[in-house]
Write a protein that holds these residues in place. Structure first.
Motif, mmCIF file in Angstrom:
data_model
loop_
_atom_site.group_PDB
_atom_site.id
_atom_site.type_symbol
_atom_site.label_atom_id
_atom_site.label_comp_id
_atom_site.label_asym_id
_atom_site.label_seq_id
_atom_site.Cartn_x
_atom_site.Cartn_y
_atom_site.Cartn_z
ATOM 1 N N PHE A 50 -0.192 6.198 19.759
ATOM 2 C CA PHE A 50 -1.549 5.802 18.878
ATOM 3 C C PHE A 50 -1.584 5.079 17.850
ATOM 4 N N MET A 58 -1.269 -7.988 8.934
ATOM 5 C CA MET A 58 -1.397 -8.185 7.100
ATOM 6 C C MET A 58 -0.318 -8.778 7.289
ATOM 7 N N ARG A 92 1.590 2.371 16.508
ATOM 8 C CA ARG A 92 1.105 1.266 17.106
ATOM 9 C C ARG A 92 0.456 0.651 16.346
ATOM 10 N N TYR A 93 -0.920 0.970 16.296
ATOM 11 C CA TYR A 93 -1.765 0.255 15.695
ATOM 12 C C TYR A 93 -1.533 0.112 14.049
ATOM 13 N N ARG A 94 -0.967 0.805 12.917
ATOM 14 C CA ARG A 94 -0.603 0.276 12.501
ATOM 15 C C ARG A 94 0.159 -0.541 11.972
ATOM 16 N N ALA A 95 1.292 0.109 12.750
ATOM 17 C CA ALA A 95 2.480 -1.271 12.979
ATOM 18 C C ALA A 95 2.048 -2.586 12.959
ATOM 19 N N GLU A 96 1.174 -2.616 14.410
ATOM 20 C CA GLU A 96 0.232 -3.796 14.062
ATOM 21 C C GLU A 96 -0.371 -4.669 13.068
ATOM 22 N N ALA A 97 -0.960 -3.275 11.942
ATOM 23 C CA ALA A 97 -1.843 -4.093 11.287
ATOM 24 C C ALA A 97 -0.921 -4.223 10.233
ATOM 25 N N LYS A 98 0.129 -3.600 10.018
ATOM 26 C CA LYS A 98 0.226 -3.892 9.033
ATOM 27 C C LYS A 98 1.012 -5.678 9.333
ATOM 28 N N ALA A 99 1.891 -5.416 10.406
ATOM 29 C CA ALA A 99 2.442 -6.877 10.783
ATOM 30 C C ALA A 99 1.475 -8.495 10.498
#
Lengths: 952, 224
Positions: B132, B144, B135-142
């Motif tokens: 999780f 940002m 996945r969520y970190r990748a989305e957050a960075k995207a």
């Protein structure tokens, strides 16, 4: 005493009335200025609207103070004052007479609303500037409604046509007691409080700011209103228990139900908004829920006052129902139009004017088109019950379908499907909150249907077909629903956000399941020995299969209730244990000074709670609220073991019931300013030990000598309440006294549960330090909030010294055995003057005759069902406490059950859609220069920093 | 009169207006606190001396005066004569439009925080948690990155204006530091000497084992 009435001459009542008109004018001014502020966005206009709101608040305060002055100075020129007070009333009851009658209670509603508006505008300050204008405008609109109502239909300052009277009529003694002092204000505080979150929702809809902003802004207000709805309902129960004197605390009276329904929707709302905050889902549903809650608060007042459904609150009937219906219609139309206008945003599509206009047009066209269509359906040759059901379902669904069709057609070229699953797993708190909403709304729909069923049955089957829905019906049906709620409450707590790993879930289930099994086993084995048997049989409410099935289920209710309460308690304790374990592991536990732990553990526990982050604090505060509800359910389960007896005793005689021995010591009389009091002293012994002396009494008021009131005496204990009522004391026969004796187990747990609920809510509402605030100010705010709640708790806990209570008739009810009791509890007294009394509680002469007839038939050997059938034949279906289970009357349980099942199906479909949306892998394609790799980059550091600071 | 004199007089008038505004605000605050207090105090006195009913009347009278004062303030504010609370206009100018990207970022951050909490109390296993979080970190960075790209032109413009202003005043550095939309020069995360856990650049004690992290040679106290 010299009063300044002479200064005003004859114009004081006119002055008071003109204050209300003035409030109307000021509220209109503020409404207009607020709308202008919303339109032009200038801070100056908004500030003017704020001042206008404060001015409205102050003016309403003047009106209330003037009415209070009129009461205190016995200004009997005013009809309301003359009707509800007299010269002999003490000061505190003069003040409570303010809300004793309809006109005054509407003014009181307005006063509370203005207090909320003042607090809300002050709290808003310089925040949420985009929402503020519309919040103020909405609240002013509600103020306007009540002002119009009072100015034209229910003016508290209206004068007597015949001129001033020498003395007033006095307040109904039923209302002259401690609980009457605080029950309406607390309940109204809850009702009125629901206007504020509704105003926030309207502001969000109008401005299009439909994300989490309005939810976060209105959170504390919602919790506060919810808490007071809970307190108000509990106080209502306390009032019924202490004052109405039939031995119970909830009679499923329509007014009680009307107060309970907004509590259910508000409870559903506080859970589903958490999903919107985290996921952006359920936007339409949340707006609908808060609108429904507000609608139900107004609807509840309407039900009480319009007299459409007869109830114990019949003192409040009047002709103002029409105004309420108009307001409710405007409310529904306005909110529906707003929702249609904002349909694109609510469905997460880029809005355009075309979409909006299409949505509005579709919605209103459908509603208009429904008219002829519904008439057509009505004329079809179907059974009437089916016709009504069809029409309701069609009208509601048609609008929704129309909107969806329009929406999909106009967005067919766009990629509007969510790009990834909306929820990751069914084993998640998101899903269990959906279940929570489902069961709460099911319960709501059931109670709504049953409460309004007398009207529905009259519409369907004419005057002969009108039925009453009495407590036995509710008891049989609501118990299963309540138990499902209790089960889901416990299960839901086990799940975590996003996803709960199956292994973790299995681990989490061990302790609670073990505790439940042990509890259930102990109860089964030892229950009877301690006086709380696990299985308690009662009579079937229907003949036939359905009645038998209900009977079997309800027999197991005590066992299931106790087991589920143990389950929930174990789950909550486990959650706190997990919290403390996590804090110990991360070292956070060290932030609590050790001395707080050594001082009995509780201060340390409380300190830990307050040092959590706000989101966690709300979560664990919520668990404490759940604990409070579990305690209340323990109290409700106690009803299964109630013991009711009657006895006529001479002084010195004893009566044994269960472990208790009641010895009638003697009678005595006391006199005071406005009444004569006859006490019957009874010494209570338990297992041979002296416990206390209880003194049930009869009060004979000078103003109403023909209807003496019965004062109940209750011995409150943790295990049992000993509840005594004295019917008659006959001085010419050695003071023989007729007693009604109730042993009510576990009732005290209900009041304790409410206190725990207040504590939990206070923790949830605890203010968070804003950046830059000093600790002192934050502490001061928290203390003020807690102090208010604790004060309330003390008021709840303090047992008043003297109480008064009226039953519409005097006399006693004689019941000789359980067969009689069961029959009398299923039949209504048809004397016409008592609202819904059963033969088992109504002491009037008609009821006496009916009871005697039934006694004769029982002795002749007639069966229970036959006697009931004959009674129904003689007096009509209305005479039965439970609507017969035949023909169209089946709708009362069939329609809710079908709706509940459909709701479950709808939920399953919704979850499937949320789970399956889009590709499982995806986040959005990144536009940045860095490829989406697994290596750390600069954004990781920033992300960690922001996560550290995230504290909402 | 000279231009300087006119300027000075204008400045004095403006100052006096500001003073008048401030004194009106103080007057408003004084009335807001004083009127209710006076009303209640008088009511208490009257209640003791005369009767409870008269005390109610006094309270009603002071509430009526309050109503008139508030409506007067409202009308004056509307007409423009009365000053607004200090800072109100400035805050009002900072209106935030609906920001879908910001909303998405907030939700992803909330999700990550929730996951952290659930993992800490043991409701999510390590494997699920790791999946999780990735996945969520990748989305957050995207998100940002997208936000930075959106903001980049305005940020460049703002930096340019600031530089020019400073140069005009002779204060700023002669040449610009860098023209990139975002400075990627971030100090690296620190590894703990004892347990090798990754810590924030400004950490003093290790967040996993509590041992002190030695300062790097030559490091300053400047914030990253």
């Amino acid at each position: 005493m010299p009063s300044l009435l002479h200064v005003f001459g004859n114009t004081f009542p006119a002055f008071g009335a003109s204050l209300l008109l003035g409030a109307m004018v000021v509220a209109s001014y503020t409404f207009a200025v607020a709308l202008k502020a919303g339109a032009d966005g200038r801070p100056r206009t908004l500030q003017a609207a704020r001042f206008g709101a404060y001015g409205t608040v102050a003016l309403i305060g003047v009106a209330v103070l003037c009415l209070a002055y009129a009461f205190v100075t016995h200004d009997f020129r005013i009809r309301y004052v003359a009707h509800y007070s007299d010269r002999s009333m003490p000061l505190e009851y003069l003040i409570t007479a303010l809300w004793g009658g309809q006109d005054g209670s509407l003014l009181w509603w307005l006063f509370l609303l203005s207090a909320y508006i003042g607090a809300c505008v002050l709290w808003l300050g310089k925040r949420y500037l985009e929402l503020q204008p519309y919040i103020i405008a909405t609240l002013m609109a509600v103020v306007l409604f009540f002002c119009v109502l009072m100015a034209f239909a229910a003016n508290p300052f209206a004068t007597n046509v015949a001129g001033p009277r020498a003395d007033g009529e006095g307040l109904n003694p039923l209302l002259q007691n401690y609980w009457m002092v605080i029950h309406p204000p607390c309940l109204y505080t809850g009702f009125v409080g629901c206007s504020v979150p509704f105003a926030f929702a309207v502001g969000a809809l109008v401005t299009g700011r439909l994300d989490h902003e309005w939810i976060v802004a209105s959170r504390k207000w919602t919790l506060f209103a919810w808490m007071f709805l809970g307190i108000g309902n509990t106080l209502g129960m306390l009032w019924a228990y202490e004052e109405l004197g039939w031995g119970g605390y909830w009679g499923w009276d329509p007014v009680e139900n009307a107060a309970f329904m907004p509590f259910l929707t508000a409870s559903a709302y506080v859970h589903s908004v958490m999903i919107q905050e985290r996921r952006g889902l359920l936007k339409v549903w949340n707006v609908f829920l808060i609108g429904l809650t507000f609608f139900l608060t107004i609807f509840g007042t309407f039900l009480t006052r319009s007299g459409m459904i007869s109830s114990v609150h019949s003192f409040a009937q009047s002709s103002i129902g029409g105004y309420f219906v108009a307001f409710l219609l405007i409310l529904v139309a306005f909110t529906a139009t707003l929702v249609m206008w904002r349909w694109p945003e609510l469905r997460d599509v880029t809005p355009s004017l075309r979409l909006r206009k299409a949505a509005l047009a579709a919605g209103w066209l459908v509603i208009a088109a429904c008219g002829p269509g519904l008439v057509f359906v009505w004329r079809l040759g179907l059974p009437v019950g089916w016709r009504v059901t069809l029409i309701a379902a069609i009208a509601g669904a048609a609008v929704f379908v129309a909107l969806e069709i329009v929406f999909r057609r106009m967005t067919s070229g766009l990629d509007v499907r969510p790009r990834r699953p909306q929820i990751e797993s069914v084993f998640s708190r998101e899903f269990t909150f959906l279940l929570n909403n489902w069961i709460l709304c099911s319960l709501l729909f059931f109670i709504l249907m049953a409460t309004t069923f007398p009207l529905i049955s009259e519409a369907l089957a004419g005057k002969e077909g009108k039925v009453t829905v009495g407590p036995p019906f509710y008891k049989a049906w609501v118990q299963p629903l309540g138990l499902v709620l209790l089960l889901l409450m416990g299960i839901g707590t086990l799940f975590g956000w996003k996803k709960t790993s199956p292994e973790a879930l299995r681990r989490a289930c061990y302790a609670p399941l073990a505790a439940t099994c042990v509890g259930a086993g102990l109860h089964l084995v030892l229950g009877r020995a301690v006086g709380f048997p696990a299985i308690v049989w009662s009579d079937a409410i229907y003949p036939g299969a359905l009645g038998a099935a209900l009977r079997v289920f309800n027999a197991c209710t005590p066992l299931m209730g106790v087991s589920l309460c143990v389950f929930n308690a174990a789950v909550i304790v486990q959650e706190f244990a997990l919290l403390f374990r996590a804090r110990a592991q991360s070292g956070a536990l060290r932030s609590t000074p050790a001395v707080l732990w050594w001082a009995g553990g509780v201060p340390g526990f409380v300190h830990t709670l307050f040092s959590l982050s706000p989101a966690s604090r709300r979560r664990y505060g919520g668990y404490i609220v759940h604990l409070g509800i579990v305690l209340m359910f323990i109290g409700f389960t106690g009803q299964s073991w109630n013991v009711d007896r009657e006895a006529s005793l001479f002084p010195g005689e004893s009566y044994a019931v269960g472990d208790y021995n009641l010895r009638y010591a003697g009678a005595r009389m006391e006199v005071d300013n406005n009444k004569r009091m006859v006490f019957a002293d009874v010494d209570v012994f338990k297992s041979g030990h002296y416990v206390e002396r209880l003194s049930p009494a009869k009060f004979i008021y000078k103003k109403q000598p023909d209807s003496p009131t019965t004062e109940v005496a209750i011995g409150h204990h943790l295990r049992d309440d000993v509840y005594l009522i004295v019917g008659t004391v006959n001085p010419s026969n050695r003071n023989i006294a007729a007693f009604q004796i109730h042993i009510n187990p576990l009732v005290t747990w209900i009041w304790l549960g409410c206190l725990v609920l207040i504590a939990g809510s206070s923790i949830c509402m605890w203010p968070q330090l804003e950046l830059g605030e000093s600790r002192v100010w934050g502490g001061a705010r928290g203390v003020a909030a807690t102090a208010a709640s604790v004060l309330l708790g003390i008021m709840l806990a303090a047992t008043p010294a003297a109480r008064a209570q009226t039953m519409p008739h005097t006399g006693t009810v004689h019941i000789e055995n359980d067969a009689e009791r069961s029959l009398f509890s299923s039949l209504r007294c048809m004397c016409g003057s008592c609202p819904r009394d059963l033969l088992s509680t109504c002491p009037c002469e008609t009821a006496d005759e009916a009871r005697e007839n039934i006694r004769v038939k029982l002795r002749a050997g007639e069966t229970r069902d036959r006697i009931i059938a004959e009674y129904a034949d003689e007096y009509g279906a209305e005479a039965l406490a439970v609507p017969p289970n035949r023909g169209v009357l089946r709708a009362i349980w069939l329609v809710p059950m079908v709706t509940i099942a459909l709701g479950a199906l709808g939920l399953a479909r919704l979850v499937r859609r949320w789970r399956g949306g889009g590709s499982p892998s995806g986040s959005s394609a990144p536009r940045g220069r860095n490829p989406e790799g697994t290596g750390k980059d600069v954004y990781d550091a920033q992300l960690d920093e922001e996560l550290k600071d995230l504290d909402d | 009169m000279t231009e300087r004199g006119v300027q000075r007089r204008a400045a004095r008038v403006a100052e006096r207006a500001l003073d008048a505004d401030e004194s009106e605000r103080s007057l408003g605050r004084a009335i807001a606190i004083g009127l209710p207090l006076t009303g209640v105090a008088t009511a208490v006195v009257v209640g003791i001396v005369a009767s409870f009913g008269t005390a109610l009347l006094v309270l009603a009278a002071s509430a009526l005066i309050g109503t008139i004062a508030l409506l007067w303030a409202s009308v004056r504010t509307l007409s423009g004569d009365a000053p607004l609370p200090s800072g109100f206009e400035a805050i009002a100018r900072q209106r935030h439009a609906v920001d879908p990207l910001g909303e998405r970022k907030r939700r992803v951050l909330r999700a990550l925080k929730d996951l952290e909490g659930e993992h800490a109390i043991g409701k999510i296993d390590d494997a699920d948690y790791a999946a999780f979080v990735t996945r969520y970190r990748a989305e957050a960075k995207a998100v940002m990155r997208e936000m930075d790209l959106d903001v980049a032109p305005s940020r460049d413009e703002a930096e340019r204006i600031a530089r020019e202003f400073l140069q005009r005043k002779g204060l700023g550095p002669a040449k610009s530091a860098d023209a990139a939309p975002r400075s990627p020069v971030e100090p690296a995360r620190r590894a703990c000497g004892a347990c090798k856990a990754s810590n924030e650049p400004d950490a003093v004690f290790c967040k996993a084992c509590g041992a002190a992290i030695a300062k790097e040679h030559g490091e300053t106290d400047a914030a990253p």
